[in-house]
Design a protein around this motif. Structure first.
Motif, PDB file in Angstrom:
ATOM      1  N   PRO A 304      39.579  43.196  39.231  1.00 22.49           N
ATOM      2  CA  PRO A 304      40.224  43.608  40.394  1.00 22.49           C
ATOM      3  C   PRO A 304      40.319  42.422  41.275  1.00 22.49           C
ATOM      4  CG  PRO A 304      37.977  44.199  40.336  1.00 22.49           C
ATOM      5  CD  PRO A 304      38.280  43.673  39.224  1.00 22.49           C
ATOM      6  N   LEU A 305      41.586  42.501  42.007  1.00 19.64           N
ATOM      7  CA  LEU A 305      41.813  41.634  43.175  1.00 19.64           C
ATOM      8  C   LEU A 305      40.826  41.937  44.373  1.00 19.64           C
ATOM      9  CD1 LEU A 305      45.619  41.502  43.341  1.00 19.64           C
ATOM     10  CD2 LEU A 305      44.043  39.510  43.646  1.00 19.64           C
ATOM     11  N   ARG A 306      40.450  40.764  45.156  1.00 17.12           N
ATOM     12  CA  ARG A 306      39.651  41.278  46.485  1.00 17.12           C
ATOM     13  C   ARG A 306      40.160  40.336  47.337  1.00 17.12           C
ATOM     14  NH1 ARG A 306      33.147  41.148  45.035  1.00 17.12           N
ATOM     15  NH2 ARG A 306      33.424  42.297  46.958  1.00 17.12           N
ATOM     16  N   LEU A 316      35.805  41.243  50.706  1.00 16.84           N
ATOM     17  CA  LEU A 316      35.858  42.526  51.217  1.00 16.84           C
ATOM     18  C   LEU A 316      35.641  43.330  49.883  1.00 16.84           C
ATOM     19  CD1 LEU A 316      38.087  42.675  54.049  1.00 16.84           C
ATOM     20  CD2 LEU A 316      35.916  42.114  54.080  1.00 16.84           C
ATOM     21  N   TRP A 317      35.182  44.746  49.907  1.00 18.53           N
ATOM     22  CA  TRP A 317      35.067  45.498  48.902  1.00 18.53           C
ATOM     23  C   TRP A 317      36.475  46.494  48.799  1.00 18.53           C
ATOM     24  CZ3 TRP A 317      31.496  45.256  52.795  1.00 18.53           C
ATOM     25  CH2 TRP A 317      31.678  46.188  54.085  1.00 18.53           C
ATOM     26  N   ASP A 318      37.129  46.558  49.935  1.00 22.88           N
ATOM     27  CA  ASP A 318      38.513  47.277  49.910  1.00 22.88           C
ATOM     28  C   ASP A 318      38.995  47.262  48.537  1.00 22.88           C
ATOM     29  OD1 ASP A 318      37.430  46.059  52.449  1.00 22.88           O
ATOM     30  OD2 ASP A 318      38.941  47.236  53.335  1.00 22.88           O
ATOM     31  N   ARG A 319      39.718  48.545  48.281  1.00 18.94           N
ATOM     32  CA  ARG A 319      40.545  48.657  47.193  1.00 18.94           C
ATOM     33  C   ARG A 319      42.172  47.737  47.444  1.00 18.94           C
ATOM     34  NH1 ARG A 319      40.930  51.703  42.688  1.00 18.94           N
ATOM     35  NH2 ARG A 319      39.231  52.999  43.584  1.00 18.94           N
ATOM     36  N   VAL A 320      42.612  46.888  46.791  1.00 26.55           N
ATOM     37  CA  VAL A 320      43.710  46.363  46.972  1.00 26.55           C
ATOM     38  C   VAL A 320      44.865  46.935  46.416  1.00 26.55           C
ATOM     39  CG1 VAL A 320      45.188  44.390  46.651  1.00 26.55           C
ATOM     40  CG2 VAL A 320      42.756  44.103  47.235  1.00 26.55           C
ATOM     41  N   LYS A 322      48.240  46.930  47.641  1.00 30.64           N
ATOM     42  CA  LYS A 322      49.615  46.121  47.874  1.00 30.64           C
ATOM     43  C   LYS A 322      49.287  44.712  48.528  1.00 30.64           C
ATOM     44  CE  LYS A 322      50.088  48.166  52.524  1.00 30.64           C
ATOM     45  NZ  LYS A 322      50.132  46.800  53.428  1.00 30.64           N
ATOM     46  N   LEU A 323      50.039  43.896  48.112  1.00 35.58           N
ATOM     47  CA  LEU A 323      49.838  42.269  48.417  1.00 35.58           C
ATOM     48  C   LEU A 323      50.599  42.087  49.978  1.00 35.58           C
ATOM     49  CD1 LEU A 323      49.838  40.589  44.972  1.00 35.58           C
ATOM     50  CD2 LEU A 323      47.967  41.276  46.322  1.00 35.58           C
ATOM     51  N   ASP A 324      49.616  41.637  50.906  1.00 32.86           N
ATOM     52  CA  ASP A 324      50.406  41.305  52.348  1.00 32.86           C
ATOM     53  C   ASP A 324      50.518  40.022  52.365  1.00 32.86           C
ATOM     54  OD1 ASP A 324      50.406  44.278  52.913  1.00 32.86           O
ATOM     55  OD2 ASP A 324      48.336  44.096  53.409  1.00 32.86           O
ATOM     56  N   LYS A 325      51.480  39.695  53.106  1.00 41.00           N
ATOM     57  CA  LYS A 325      51.939  38.000  53.490  1.00 41.00           C
ATOM     58  C   LYS A 325      50.795  37.830  54.537  1.00 41.00           C
ATOM     59  CE  LYS A 325      55.452  35.135  55.171  1.00 41.00           C
ATOM     60  NZ  LYS A 325      55.716  34.259  54.130  1.00 41.00           N
ATOM     61  N   GLY A 326      50.372  36.764  54.570  1.00 42.99           N
ATOM     62  CA  GLY A 326      49.461  36.312  55.366  1.00 42.99           C
ATOM     63  C   GLY A 326      47.881  36.437  55.000  1.00 42.99           C
ATOM     64  N   ALA A 327      47.788  37.479  54.049  1.00 45.08           N
ATOM     65  CA  ALA A 327      46.267  37.677  53.792  1.00 45.08           C
ATOM     66  C   ALA A 327      45.746  36.686  52.529  1.00 45.08           C
ATOM     67  CB  ALA A 327      46.171  39.215  53.103  1.00 45.08           C
ATOM     68  N   ILE A 328      44.614  36.571  52.229  1.00 43.05           N
ATOM     69  CA  ILE A 328      44.280  35.704  51.092  1.00 43.05           C
ATOM     70  C   ILE A 328      43.298  36.731  50.205  1.00 43.05           C
ATOM     71  CG2 ILE A 328      42.615  33.826  50.636  1.00 43.05           C
ATOM     72  CD1 ILE A 328      44.789  33.152  52.585  1.00 43.05           C
ATOM     73  N   TYR A 329      43.824  36.421  49.017  1.00 45.41           N
ATOM     74  CA  TYR A 329      43.187  37.284  47.957  1.00 45.41           C
ATOM     75  C   TYR A 329      42.466  36.340  46.994  1.00 45.41           C
ATOM     76  CZ  TYR A 329      46.161  40.635  49.725  1.00 45.41           C
ATOM     77  OH  TYR A 329      47.074  41.702  50.486  1.00 45.41           O
TER      78      TYR A 329
END
Length: 496
Positions: A304-306, A316-320, A322-329
């Motif tokens: 899983p992506l985190r 974080l433990w949130d389910r990903v 979608k991929l948001d611009k500005g976020a780090i995965y």
């Protein structure tokens, strides 16, 4: 079959004729006024095509970080070497004496193989042939006759080098040889050979595979320490590239999407990209994935992506979804990247420095287009453009042709002249090899064949260049065409 007989005078006169055409040295030796025009210089900022690539089709540009966007100064090699050496002493209890072993910056080149059974570092060509003169135990070359005794043949069996179904990267496969194919492995090879030399000189018994594993683990386990030291003094280790931001701006103006997938941690990438591009570097990227653990990122399907929390520096433990611009995965897989973005196939062009862990799987399994950043091209092209090198390379070609054409003649003194030509050819080949690297020669070729490294590079990279910003020399709708290579049976019909 009878061999033709030729008067001995014919052979010396032939060499005079060919040499006069080839180089100015020939003019001096044989008194001829004609010279052969030397080849044009290679463009050091060129982009070189292995496969046809139309940039108009590319809508998404992807990048690795280390040695792709971020290129390091020689100080990085010294740092990794010193950290790895000290780790051998502290963690693995190696003799204190190796603490005095200093890094030899011009000893190794990337793409070499280490024989973990025999403890030898060596260079193979694309046919898995050993290049004589490039087999080293410690810091000393192994004589050719000993190499043949050890391997029984100049050609290494493929099972010795490649595990079945292994095309892209090192893994749990138990091959007897390991290729060191990235630039971070160059100081690792230097440490390996230095410690081997220390053991040999001090008559200390050792197991070559254990030594290799210890050195590899020592250097790799020091990467977090290295990250911390680079972050504290980034200009000491990172080469500035004033054109990188201009390159990103041009891609954005052309409405291209951009993403970053790297194995490095965020804080390390963040400091480096701020140094290279500015505090707004993330604004240029639509997706940023760190600690990707390539090549697993490209081969696994269920990791899983985190989301990375920059403020608290934690995952974080949130389910990903979608991929948001500005976020780090971090982590994840290429399947998730493709499913969430719709970026697929030939519309994606991904750049990396490692032919296997960066490029192999995405081109073979996913149909992405690929570009390799090969820093050594700067030195290699500078050498190719040297007039003395061109002169020697041209004369080597002509001399080889002379030997081939006259080897079946018989007659007084013919063999003597042929022996002189062969001796000169051998001398020339070694001179040409040494101008690239004293021990191992060019990264890209042995005496006459492409190296094993070149073979994989040309297979997995559509284009390659010395730095990513070489692309600024070309428009965003440029098509790169590979040159029509001349096959052996075509040579005479193309070149008279």
């Amino acid at each position: 079959m009878l061999r033709p007989t030729v008067p001995s005078a014919i052979v010396p006169s032939t060499v005079a004729k060919y040499r006069a055409k080839t180089c100015s040295r020939a003019t001096r030796r044989y008194g001829r006024s004609t010279t052969k025009k030397l080849p044009q210089d290679v463009n050091p900022k060129g982009v070189f095509a292995c496969n046809e690539l139309d940039l108009k089709e590319v809508q998404v540009y992807g990048f690795d970080y280390d040695y792709t966007l971020a290129c390091y100064k020689p100080s990085m090699d010294y740092l990794l070497y010193n950290l790895g050496r000290d780790m051998l002493i502290q963690k693995y209890k190696y003799p204190e004496g190796i603490g005095n072993l200093e890094y030899k910056k011009d000893f190794a080149v990337r793409g070499l193989h280490y024989d973990i059974e025999k403890g030898l570092l060596l260079k193979l060509d694309s046919f898995l042939q050993i290049q004589f003169g490039t087999v080293y135990r410690g810091l000393h070359p192994v004589p050719d006759d000993e190499v043949l005794r050890l391997y029984k043949n100049r050609i290494i069996p493929i099972a010795y080098v490649e595990a079945p179904n292994k095309h892209s990267h090192d893994g749990p496969h138990r091959t007897k040889m390991v290729q060191l194919a990235d630039l971070f492995s160059v100081p690792e090879m230097g440490l390996l050979c230095n410690v081997t030399e220390y053991f040999l000189r001090n008559h200390i018994d050792y197991h070559p595979e254990i030594l290799f594993r210890d050195v590899k683990n020592s250097v790799q386990s020091c990467h977090p320490i290295m990250h911390g030291m680079v972050v504290q003094n980034v200009s000491e280790y990172l080469e500035q590239n004033q054109d990188l931001k201009r390159f990103f701006v041009r891609l954005k103006k052309a409405n291209k999407k951009m993403f970053l997938v790297t194995n490095s941690p965020f804080h390390f990438v963040d400091i480096g990209m701020k140094f290279l591009v500015g505090d707004d570097w993330k604004d240029y990227f639509d997706v940023v994935i760190v600690q990707a653990r390539k090549p697993k990122f490209f081969t696994e399907e269920s990791r899983p992506l985190r989301i990375y929390d920059e403020v608290n520096k934690t995952q974080l433990w949130d389910r990903v979804t979608k991929l948001d611009k500005g976020a780090i995965y971090l982590e994840g897989t290429v399947k998730q990247l493709q499913d969430m973005t719709g970026w697929r196939g030939h519309q994606v062009l991904y750049f990396g420095d490692h032919p296997y862990s960066d490029l192999a799987d995405v081109t073979l399994e996913h149909g992405w287009r690929t570009g390799a950043i090969i820093k050594e091209l700067t030195h290699e092209i500078s050498t190719l453009n040297n007039p003395k090198f061109k002169e020697n390379a041209n004369w080597l070609q002509m001399l080889t042709g002379l030997i081939e054409e006259h080897q079946d003649y018989e007659g007084p003194d013919v063999q003597t002249v042929l022996d002189e030509w062969i001796k000169e050819r051998d001398k020339l080949r070694n001179e040409i090899k040494r101008v690239f690297n004293e021990q191992f020669g060019s990264v890209f070729r042995t005496y006459h064949n492409p190296t094993y490294f070149s073979r994989r590079l040309f297979r997995f990279a559509d284009i390659y260049m010395s730095t990513i910003t070489n692309l600024l020399e070309y428009s965003t709708h440029h098509t790169f065409y590979p040159r029509r290579g001349v096959m052996p049976h075509e040579y005479t019909s193309y070149f008279v």
